[in-house]
Motif scaffolding. Structure first.
Motif: not given
Length: 194
Positions: A122-144
């Motif tokens: 089965e496929p799942a089509t995923m569309t990422m939003r245009h998140f900011s670099d600040a959001f990406l930094d926080a996301y990576l830090a939180a998820e590790g």
């Protein structure tokens, strides 16, 4: 007995949450041997091939059991994506997918007595939003480094949900296993009550 031919905590949780009684016996399959240039041209078929190889590997050791093999392939930008090996690679992957679409192909196979009884994808089509670099930094830090266990560098069932603008597909498929077709196959073959 139903056996999951995977050490994946996510796939284990999918089956547990569905109330399926099973054992875990991880397959020993060299996935790179299957990822030939020709096979990479058809991500859906490659996912099925890998799921079948995993199910067969364990079924040969456990011929009386119903063995579930599963795999997931991420298709993006005309190619296949493998798991990131570092947080820097994960950052680059998420930056590349930002604002763009990718497809997760989840495949599953059921084997018994050393032969494939059934398989599906089965496929799942995923569309990422245009998140900011600040959001990406926080996301990576939180998820590790736990992100490195996921081919897409996200867990849709957690903070990773915030990366997306649109998602088309079943949650279990996104997480790595087409659950409803599998449950039906298990019932049809008498491995689960109907």
């Amino acid at each position: 007995m139903i056996v999951l031919a995977s050490a994946s905590a996510t796939r284990r949780r999918i089956l547990e949450d569905a109330g399926v009684d099973f054992e875990i016996d991880p397959a020993d399959v060299d996935e790179t041997a299957y990822k030939t240039p020709e096979a990479r041209r058809d991500p859906a078929a490659l996912g099925v091939t890998l799921a079948q190889a995993k199910a067969l590997d364990v079924s040969r050791r456990r011929p009386e059991d119903w063995v579930i093999g599963s795999d997931q392939i991420l298709a993006f930008d005309g190619g296949l994506v493998s798991k990131a090996r570092s947080m820097e690679e994960a950052r680059g992957r998420l930056e590349a997918m930002r604002g763009r679409e990718h497809v997760l192909w989840s495949a599953v196979a059921l084997a018994r007595a050393g032969r494939i009884v059934w398989s599906d994808r089965e496929p799942a089509t995923m569309t990422m939003r245009h998140f900011s670099d600040a959001f990406l930094d926080a996301y990576l830090a939180a998820e590790g480094e736990g992100l490195l266990a996921s081919v897409g560098c996200y867990r849709i069932e957690g903070r990773g949900a915030q990366l997306f603008a649109r998602v088309e597909g079943a949650q279990a498929t996104i997480m790595g296993m087409p659950l409803w077709p599998l449950l039906e196959a298990l019932r049809t073959n008498g491995a689960l009550p109907s």
